[in-house]
Enzyme design. Sequence first.
Site, short mmCIF file in Angstrom:
data_model
loop_
_atom_site.label_atom_id
_atom_site.label_comp_id
_atom_site.label_asym_id
_atom_site.label_seq_id
_atom_site.Cartn_x
_atom_site.Cartn_y
_atom_site.Cartn_z
N ARG A 235 4.74 -4.42 -1.48
CA ARG A 235 5.35 -5.20 -2.56
C ARG A 235 6.86 -5.34 -2.44
O ARG A 235 7.51 -5.82 -3.33
CB ARG A 235 5.00 -4.59 -3.92
CG ARG A 235 3.50 -4.63 -4.21
CD ARG A 235 3.22 -4.27 -5.67
NE ARG A 235 1.79 -4.32 -5.92
CZ ARG A 235 0.99 -3.28 -5.83
NH1 ARG A 235 1.48 -2.11 -5.49
NH2 ARG A 235 -0.30 -3.39 -6.08
N GLN A 295 0.74 3.11 -9.97
CA GLN A 295 -0.51 2.34 -9.97
C GLN A 295 -0.60 1.61 -8.64
O GLN A 295 0.26 0.81 -8.29
CB GLN A 295 -0.49 1.33 -11.13
CG GLN A 295 -1.60 0.29 -11.10
CD GLN A 295 -3.00 0.89 -11.17
OE1 GLN A 295 -3.80 0.70 -10.26
NE2 GLN A 295 -3.27 1.62 -12.24
N TYR A 296 -1.66 1.90 -7.88
CA TYR A 296 -1.78 1.29 -6.56
C TYR A 296 -2.08 -0.21 -6.66
O TYR A 296 -1.47 -1.01 -5.97
CB TYR A 296 -2.89 1.97 -5.75
CG TYR A 296 -2.53 3.35 -5.25
CD1 TYR A 296 -1.26 3.90 -5.45
CD2 TYR A 296 -3.46 4.12 -4.57
CE1 TYR A 296 -0.95 5.16 -4.99
CE2 TYR A 296 -3.15 5.40 -4.09
CZ TYR A 296 -1.89 5.91 -4.31
OH TYR A 296 -1.58 7.16 -3.84
N ASP A 297 -3.02 -0.58 -7.49
CA ASP A 297 -3.36 -2.00 -7.63
C ASP A 297 -4.32 -2.17 -8.80
O ASP A 297 -5.45 -1.68 -8.76
CB ASP A 297 -4.00 -2.53 -6.35
CG ASP A 297 -3.99 -4.06 -6.29
OD1 ASP A 297 -4.26 -4.68 -7.33
OD2 ASP A 297 -3.70 -4.61 -5.21
#
Length: 496
Positions: A235, A295-297
Amino acid sequence: MATPIQTPMAMALASSSSNFLSLPRSPAHLSLPPKRPLLHPKPRLSVTSVASPDLDPSLPSNVHTFWQWLRQEGVVSSKTHVKPAIFPEGLGLATTKNLAKNEVVLEVPKRFWINPDAVADSEIGNVCSGLKPWISVALFLIRENLKDDSRWRHYLDILPSETDSTVFWSEEELAEIQGTQLLSTTLNVKEYVKSEFLKVEEEILLRHKDLFPSPITLDDFFWAFGILRSRAFSRLRGQNLVLIPFADLVNHSANVTSEEHAWEVKGPAGLFSWDVLFSLRSPISVKASEQVFIQYDLKKSNADLALDYGFIEPTANRNAYTLTLEIPESDLFFDDKLDIAETNGLGETAYFDIVLERPFPPAMLPFLRLLALGGTDAFLLESLFRNSIWGHLEMPVSRANEELVCQVVINACEAALSGYNTTIEEDEKLKEENLDSRLRIAVGIREGEKRVLQQIIQIFKDRELELDQLEYYQERRLKDLGLCGEQGEIIFWESK
């Protein structure tokens, strides 16, 4: 992000006219975000280290050595408010003070990043220039891991030999997800990685033994693939694939609902130097000595989490199932339907992710009705309706069309349910036992998929019961023309 691996499983349905739905093994997108590390480093020659006084002495020696390296290189600074520690999730980051929301946790200079730029600047940069980014970084990782004098030696020594990702499961463990979409996806991903290795072995490794003097095996390639898939950040601005030593120790939590945690900034990277920095910030406030989470995703399903990272969540909205809808080439109206689909942003094949306890994707029902369109309803495919047909498809077209849609979806989902070796009740009972991590993932995945399938079946069975009460195209059209009353009665006028 790499090209998705498509894994459709053809499913023969009752008649060729309704053979437009298959339940694929969900397409696997080779996106590569971060994951919790495991404390099983790749076996190597031991490195002598002295325990760091600010770390728990029970931590493995390679973690102490890694921490000392970070200190010596200036990565640990006044803005570093975390340190490695052991938690139930494994090795993670513990705070050294109270942290406010969005406060800096740590910063890592760009010179320590492992990404395609690092590969390009290395000895193998020229021979890797035409490769897919993840493959070039994978080769770089493997090569560095085989060198005792690698500048990333102490980082490489804390990396796991494998994760709980399903790509590392044994045949016996994979048998526990028989019938799931995750199994087919996993097998396809493994085949994809193997095929990429065989190509790179022929085109790079065997032709450049001077650059790759140590043998590189398929197992090495899978190790690098697993590291990238589970630990790389994606990201950052202009960075689709980057490993950030130290930062990738941060673990995931379902309680974190924001994905805003990674920043690229400019700042001091040593006593007399400046650099681009990776800045990790806490998405929520954290008390001293507690673990920092990210939060990963938010969009990943449990199958995605299991494939990428080797864990799942108990939350309902992580359970998903992918329906594949396809316009058969044998359809008499194939060209017209394809044109309509493409006009509305779809194609010959469309994938719809159905999430437990969530509404269907908006385009799914119109696409289903388009695929089932035929017989006396085929007039809607004429060019006269081309600009308005999607609006008509958003509502029931005819009783026959709606009934066919219901029957096809129900039959396909019931057939998919028959492919599992256990029932939901059996899975629920197993979850009460003390299962190892991989079996717990398997039970959670297959139970979740079955619940989604049951939800889909129930929705379309309920729809079947409403068929006589629905308003169809012809009735709507007569109302628009003033030829149908509010109760559906036909209105006649007699000439005077």
